[in-house]
Design an enzyme around this catalytic site. Sequence first.
Site, PDB file in Angstrom:
ATOM      1  N   GLY A 154       0.803  -1.215   0.000  1.00 38.35           N
ATOM      2  CA  GLY A 154       0.000   0.000   0.000  1.00 38.35           C
ATOM      3  C   GLY A 154       0.833   1.262   0.000  1.00 38.35           C
ATOM      4  CB  ALA A 162      -7.382  -1.283   3.542  1.00 35.45           C
ATOM      5  CE1 TYR A 163     -11.746  -6.807  -2.149  1.00 35.93           C
ATOM      6  CE2 TYR A 163     -12.568  -4.570  -2.440  1.00 35.93           C
ATOM      7  CZ  TYR A 163     -12.461  -5.881  -2.879  1.00 35.93           C
ATOM      8  OH  TYR A 163     -13.070  -6.255  -4.056  1.00 35.93           O
ATOM      9  CB  THR A 164      -7.766   0.042  -1.514  1.00 34.64           C
ATOM     10  OG1 THR A 164      -6.871  -0.703  -2.341  1.00 34.64           O
ATOM     11  CG2 THR A 164      -7.196   0.154  -0.104  1.00 34.64           C
ATOM     12  CE1 TYR A 192     -11.779   1.164   0.883  1.00 38.37           C
ATOM     13  CE2 TYR A 192     -12.704   3.369   0.717  1.00 38.37           C
ATOM     14  CZ  TYR A 192     -11.659   2.529   1.054  1.00 38.37           C
ATOM     15  OH  TYR A 192     -10.514   3.058   1.574  1.00 38.37           O
ATOM     16  CG  ASP A 233      -5.193 -13.332   3.877  1.00 40.36           C
ATOM     17  OD1 ASP A 233      -5.900 -12.302   3.851  1.00 40.36           O
ATOM     18  OD2 ASP A 233      -5.341 -14.264   3.055  1.00 40.36           O
ATOM     19  CE  LYS A 251     -10.483   1.873   5.605  1.00 43.06           C
ATOM     20  NZ  LYS A 251      -9.234   1.153   5.995  1.00 43.06           N
ATOM     21  CB  THR A 293     -11.764   6.194   3.849  1.00 41.06           C
ATOM     22  OG1 THR A 293     -12.145   6.877   2.655  1.00 41.06           O
ATOM     23  CG2 THR A 293     -12.921   5.301   4.259  1.00 41.06           C
ATOM     24  CG  ASP A 294     -12.986  10.699   1.700  1.00 40.23           C
ATOM     25  OD1 ASP A 294     -11.952   9.990   1.585  1.00 40.23           O
ATOM     26  OD2 ASP A 294     -13.727  10.959   0.734  1.00 40.23           O
TER      27      ASP A 294
END
Length: 298
Positions: A10, A61-63, A126, A37, A130, A102-103
């Site tokens: 990342g 993270a899963y992004t 997403y 993981d 988060k 995140t926003d």
Amino acid sequence: MRLLVTGREGQVVRSLLRLRATQSDIQVHAVGRPELDLAQDRDLVGIFEPLKPDVIVNAAAYTAVDQAESDTDLAFRVNGRGAGLVARAARQLGIPVIQISTDYVFPGDGVRPYLESDPVSPVSAYGASKLAGERETAQENPNHAVLRTAWVYAPEGKNFVRTMLRLAKSREEVGVVADQVGNPTSADDIAAAVAAVAINLKANPHDPALRGIFHMTSQGETTWAGFADTIFRESAARGGPSARVKGIATSDYPTPAKRPANSRLDCSKLRNAHGVVLPSWNDGLARCINAISMTGEW
């Protein structure tokens, strides 16, 4: 200070690893797949304890924002439950955890920058995953700081800056959304801010003002179209690719996941509690483009 950061590839992880070269009092160790993981429900203490961290930073993270709309279960396992597992392990080791968020936890329909106290209501899978990670973190470890950031970019990896530079190689004009506004934030500046917060958490183990949710973005705001235009100006000044920017509406560029129209975050709480203020997004971008130009890998 020994920081353990989850993930390896990342943008924030790479920037934290770069931080080791400039701050000799900070050691950074990254742990990622296959040994770590977050999609797997397992006890992480055995992975973390031998590294003897002072603070754990969960940057894994899963992004894939659009893909999360159809891969929701995995997004929630990694971003939600995975964050909880990291926080639980930190609590069992008796150390703080920093969760990068995140926003996208906000709906984006506000008319001013969002405060930490504003209601959350994600409009994408997403963002919801988060938000689940924020709540799991708080539930598993009271000794935490959740740092919400936005519009992250770096000299490497998949991000808006790299995408714009790639498109400019083959196009004279690029259509970019002009009705979404936010705070572009350099991953390098995020890394420096994370380190400062970590130092504060370690040095003040019983100060509740240093714990909780904080907004952490660069100063200043712009639209995606404004961001793209500045990227091209900075690139052209260094002999890199450039293109004209055509501002378009969000409706002209449909995506599986809905994006917040207003991604601006008010970072006053972070400044007042931790004494941390990130540089302006223009300064961060200039440094990023300069780093790219030094490699010649436009």
